[in-house]
Write a protein that holds these residues in place. Structure first.
Motif, PDB file in Angstrom:
ATOM      1  N   ALA A 169       0.835  -1.210   0.000  1.00 37.20           N
ATOM      2  CA  ALA A 169       0.000   0.000   0.000  1.00 37.20           C
ATOM      3  C   ALA A 169       0.868   1.258   0.000  1.00 37.20           C
ATOM      4  O   ALA A 169       0.598   2.200  -0.755  1.00 37.20           O
ATOM      5  N   PHE A 170       1.913   1.280   0.824  1.00 36.94           N
ATOM      6  CA  PHE A 170       2.795   2.451   0.874  1.00 36.94           C
ATOM      7  C   PHE A 170       3.501   2.653  -0.462  1.00 36.94           C
ATOM      8  O   PHE A 170       3.583   3.772  -0.968  1.00 36.94           O
ATOM      9  N   ALA A 171       3.992   1.578  -1.038  1.00 33.97           N
ATOM     10  CA  ALA A 171       4.683   1.665  -2.329  1.00 33.97           C
ATOM     11  C   ALA A 171       3.738   2.160  -3.415  1.00 33.97           C
ATOM     12  O   ALA A 171       4.096   3.029  -4.218  1.00 33.97           O
ATOM     13  N   LEU A 172       2.525   1.630  -3.432  1.00 34.10           N
ATOM     14  CA  LEU A 172       1.525   2.009  -4.427  1.00 34.10           C
ATOM     15  C   LEU A 172       1.148   3.491  -4.311  1.00 34.10           C
ATOM     16  O   LEU A 172       1.167   4.226  -5.298  1.00 34.10           O
ATOM     17  N   ILE A 173       0.837   3.931  -3.114  1.00 32.94           N
ATOM     18  CA  ILE A 173       0.422   5.318  -2.901  1.00 32.94           C
ATOM     19  C   ILE A 173       1.579   6.277  -3.157  1.00 32.94           C
ATOM     20  O   ILE A 173       1.401   7.317  -3.806  1.00 32.94           O
ATOM     21  N   SER A 174       2.760   5.951  -2.679  1.00 31.01           N
ATOM     22  CA  SER A 174       3.921   6.823  -2.877  1.00 31.01           C
ATOM     23  C   SER A 174       4.255   6.990  -4.359  1.00 31.01           C
ATOM     24  O   SER A 174       4.484   8.110  -4.832  1.00 31.01           O
ATOM     25  N   ALA A 175       4.295   5.884  -5.092  1.00 27.76           N
ATOM     26  CA  ALA A 175       4.590   5.959  -6.531  1.00 27.76           C
ATOM     27  C   ALA A 175       3.502   6.743  -7.266  1.00 27.76           C
ATOM     28  O   ALA A 175       3.803   7.515  -8.181  1.00 27.76           O
ATOM     29  N   SER A 176       2.253   6.593  -6.837  1.00 28.11           N
ATOM     30  CA  SER A 176       1.149   7.314  -7.473  1.00 28.11           C
ATOM     31  C   SER A 176       1.210   8.812  -7.175  1.00 28.11           C
ATOM     32  O   SER A 176       0.902   9.631  -8.049  1.00 28.11           O
ATOM     33  N   ILE A 177       1.597   9.173  -5.972  1.00 27.28           N
ATOM     34  CA  ILE A 177       1.764  10.591  -5.639  1.00 27.28           C
ATOM     35  C   ILE A 177       2.886  11.197  -6.481  1.00 27.28           C
ATOM     36  O   ILE A 177       2.731  12.285  -7.047  1.00 27.28           O
ATOM     37  N   LEU A 178       4.011  10.510  -6.577  1.00 28.42           N
ATOM     38  CA  LEU A 178       5.123  11.008  -7.400  1.00 28.42           C
ATOM     39  C   LEU A 178       4.729  11.106  -8.869  1.00 28.42           C
ATOM     40  O   LEU A 178       5.092  12.068  -9.558  1.00 28.42           O
ATOM     41  N   PHE A 179       3.970  10.133  -9.355  1.00 27.35           N
ATOM     42  CA  PHE A 179       3.450  10.135 -10.725  1.00 27.35           C
ATOM     43  C   PHE A 179       2.577  11.379 -10.946  1.00 27.35           C
ATOM     44  O   PHE A 179       2.682  12.052 -11.969  1.00 27.35           O
ATOM     45  N   THR A 180       1.736  11.694  -9.979  1.00 34.02           N
ATOM     46  CA  THR A 180       0.852  12.867 -10.060  1.00 34.02           C
ATOM     47  C   THR A 180       1.662  14.154 -10.063  1.00 34.02           C
ATOM     48  O   THR A 180       1.415  15.052 -10.884  1.00 34.02           O
ATOM     49  N   LEU A 181       2.617  14.260  -9.152  1.00 40.63           N
ATOM     50  CA  LEU A 181       3.444  15.469  -9.080  1.00 40.63           C
ATOM     51  C   LEU A 181       4.259  15.671 -10.353  1.00 40.63           C
ATOM     52  O   LEU A 181       4.441  16.800 -10.805  1.00 40.63           O
ATOM     53  N   TYR A 182       4.732  14.595 -10.935  1.00 44.91           N
ATOM     54  CA  TYR A 182       5.506  14.662 -12.166  1.00 44.91           C
ATOM     55  C   TYR A 182       4.707  15.318 -13.299  1.00 44.91           C
ATOM     56  O   TYR A 182       5.261  16.053 -14.111  1.00 44.91           O
ATOM     57  N   HIS A 183       3.409  15.074 -13.348  1.00 52.85           N
ATOM     58  CA  HIS A 183       2.586  15.602 -14.432  1.00 52.85           C
ATOM     59  C   HIS A 183       2.261  17.087 -14.287  1.00 52.85           C
ATOM     60  O   HIS A 183       1.809  17.709 -15.245  1.00 52.85           O
ATOM     61  N   LYS A 184       2.478  17.675 -13.127  1.00 55.08           N
ATOM     62  CA  LYS A 184       2.335  19.123 -12.892  1.00 55.08           C
ATOM     63  C   LYS A 184       1.032  19.702 -13.437  1.00 55.08           C
ATOM     64  O   LYS A 184       1.025  20.749 -14.062  1.00 55.08           O
ATOM     65  N   ASP A 185      -0.075  19.020 -13.229  1.00 63.36           N
ATOM     66  CA  ASP A 185      -1.369  19.494 -13.713  1.00 63.36           C
ATOM     67  C   ASP A 185      -2.340  19.515 -12.534  1.00 63.36           C
ATOM     68  O   ASP A 185      -2.992  18.513 -12.239  1.00 63.36           O
ATOM     69  N   LEU A 186      -2.430  20.670 -11.870  1.00 62.65           N
ATOM     70  CA  LEU A 186      -3.274  20.775 -10.685  1.00 62.65           C
ATOM     71  C   LEU A 186      -4.742  20.508 -10.986  1.00 62.65           C
ATOM     72  O   LEU A 186      -5.453  19.921 -10.170  1.00 62.65           O
ATOM     73  N   ASN A 187      -5.211  20.914 -12.160  1.00 61.46           N
ATOM     74  CA  ASN A 187      -6.619  20.728 -12.505  1.00 61.46           C
ATOM     75  C   ASN A 187      -6.995  19.259 -12.686  1.00 61.46           C
ATOM     76  O   ASN A 187      -8.143  18.894 -12.482  1.00 61.46           O
TER      77      ASN A 187
END
Length: 152
Positions: A48-66
């Motif tokens: 769960a930690f690995a999944l959520i952490s990688a997904s957060i980093l994936f989201t931040l990488y895309h730099k699209d707040l909307n």
């Protein structure tokens, strides 16, 4: 051909964007965020930690707040696919499919903004349905492959 801003764009530009967004980006991003980040985090921490952490980093990488919520959900789905199958090619395939669906919708509905929240739920639902159908097909294919190997 016109884009959202009314400027003329060529088919070659659209083709290059299609290759970049639907082939190159999914391969590079999945190898990095799923195989490298998630794969290494799961060695030290929970799934769960690995999944959520990688997904957060994936989201931040895309730099699209909307679209950050939608990107995060896509990251979770792709991470689950990788966790359950342990095959990076599946998450790459579904990432490519998701990007293509978004690309096609943006092209077809160029006058409508992807930032319109009433459409976002439709896009997420459509994408998740496509991904779930794909998982079922691949899982069935793997089961058929295993059965055929048992018969040899």
């Amino acid at each position: 051909m016109n884009n959202v801003n009314g400027r003329n764009i060529s088919f070659s530009y659209l083709g290059l964007r299609l290759v970049k967004d639907c082939i190159i980006a999914p391969v590079v991003e999945e190898l990095f965020f799923r195989k490298f980040i998630q794969g290494n985090l799961v060695k030290r921490y929970s799934n769960a930690f690995a999944l959520i952490s990688a997904s957060i980093l994936f989201t931040l990488y895309h730099k699209d707040l909307n679209s950050s919520f939608q990107i995060f959900i896509l990251g979770i789905v792709l991470g689950i696919i990788f966790q359950k199958t342990q095959r990076i090619e599946y998450s790459i395939l579904f990432h490519s499919i998701a990007n293509f669906v978004i690309y096609a919708i943006n092209y077809y509905y160029a006058e409508k903004s992807m930032q319109n929240n009433s459409y976002n739920l439709i896009y997420i639902t459509l994408g998740l349905i496509i991904i779930m159908i794909g998982i079922l097909i691949l899982k069935r294919g793997d089961n058929l492959y295993e059965k055929s190997r048992e018969n040899l």
